[in-house]
Motif scaffolding. Sequence first.
Motif, PDB file in Angstrom:
ATOM      1  N   SER A   1       0.802  -1.225   0.000  1.00 44.15           N
ATOM      2  CA  SER A   1       0.000   0.000   0.000  1.00 44.15           C
ATOM      3  C   SER A   1       0.836   1.276   0.000  1.00 44.15           C
ATOM      4  CB  SER A   1      -0.935   0.014   1.212  1.00 44.15           C
ATOM      5  OG  SER A   1      -0.198   0.011   2.426  1.00 44.15           O
TER       6      SER A   1
ATOM      7  N   ARG B   1      -4.199   6.865   4.840  1.00 43.26           N
ATOM      8  CA  ARG B   1      -4.792   5.911   3.898  1.00 43.26           C
ATOM      9  C   ARG B   1      -3.982   4.627   3.734  1.00 43.26           C
ATOM     10  NH1 ARG B   1      -7.218   9.526  -1.133  1.00 43.26           N
ATOM     11  NH2 ARG B   1      -9.193  10.058  -0.124  1.00 43.26           N
TER      12      ARG B   1
ATOM     13  N   LEU C   1      -5.421   0.856   4.829  1.00 42.42           N
ATOM     14  CA  LEU C   1      -5.467  -0.247   3.862  1.00 42.42           C
ATOM     15  C   LEU C   1      -4.737  -1.470   4.403  1.00 42.42           C
ATOM     16  CD1 LEU C   1      -4.902   1.231   0.278  1.00 42.42           C
ATOM     17  CD2 LEU C   1      -6.865  -0.070   1.092  1.00 42.42           C
TER      18      LEU C   1
ATOM     19  N   VAL D   1     -11.426  -5.527  -2.140  1.00 42.87           N
ATOM     20  CA  VAL D   1     -11.548  -4.221  -1.479  1.00 42.87           C
ATOM     21  C   VAL D   1     -10.221  -3.469  -1.538  1.00 42.87           C
ATOM     22  CG1 VAL D   1     -11.847  -3.119   0.778  1.00 42.87           C
ATOM     23  CG2 VAL D   1     -13.468  -4.853   0.013  1.00 42.87           C
TER      24      VAL D   1
ATOM     25  N   LEU E   1     -10.046   0.077  -3.503  1.00 45.31           N
ATOM     26  CA  LEU E   1      -9.713   1.319  -2.797  1.00 45.31           C
ATOM     27  C   LEU E   1      -8.452   1.960  -3.389  1.00 45.31           C
ATOM     28  CD1 LEU E   1     -10.446   0.389   0.937  1.00 45.31           C
ATOM     29  CD2 LEU E   1     -11.725   1.924  -0.547  1.00 45.31           C
TER      30      LEU E   1
ATOM     31  N   TYR F   1      -8.263   5.698  -4.959  1.00 46.25           N
ATOM     32  CA  TYR F   1      -7.254   6.683  -4.562  1.00 46.25           C
ATOM     33  C   TYR F   1      -6.520   7.233  -5.790  1.00 46.25           C
ATOM     34  CZ  TYR F   1      -7.958   4.909   0.186  1.00 46.25           C
ATOM     35  OH  TYR F   1      -8.515   4.552   1.382  1.00 46.25           O
TER      36      TYR F   1
END
Length: 223
Positions: free
Chosen positions: A106, A153, A157, A211, A215, A219
């Motif tokens: 991430s 964020r 994640l 998911v 996501l 972003y």
Amino acid sequence: MMMNLFSTFDPTTNFNTSLNWSNMLLGILIIPPMFWIIPSRMSLIWINITFILHNEFKILLKTQKSKGSTLLLISLFSLILFNNFLGLFPYIFTSTSHLTLTLTLSLPLWLTFMIYGWIFNTIHMLAHLVPQGAPSILLPFLVIIETISNIIRPGTLAIRLTANMIAGHLLVTLLGNSGSLISLSLLNILIITQILLLSLETAVSIIQSYVFSILMTLYSSEI
């Protein structure tokens, strides 16, 4: 008891080595042969899944300039899904239950989006910090809140994926350890419960990888 329970997530549990991380490379041995043999049902199903994800990611990205971005996101989905499924087998190390892996996935992607956005779309990034129609007196607080929510964020994640993997595995392990302490009638109920939990964990493995990639797509679409 708790030390033995959480030691299942220790990379050095088996044989006192850290070679458990090497199971992430098993996909290199399993996936390529699908493209060199006569198409089977499994390969056709995977091709259909890839096309569905490609179309969905392409809609969410909302741009034609970033060609090849869907390939990166599909690869991200495949990596997480493979490791989630691998962790469902007994005595196999679950790499996605560690922040070492999830943050590695991430954080670099989020940093890439942020660096690209602030260099090439600076005005858009600044405008994104202020919600449209917000009162002027609240603007400093809203900028701080938006900045903090943007910074956390990659952490959210990574923690979401890790927490979901750990929670399911711990529940299955706790129920499994109690099997030798209960009667035969309750053991049958426990086996049925474990089967249902394993089915739930399979669904969670698919949902969490989906998911995570969705996501990350959202972003990137904001940039």
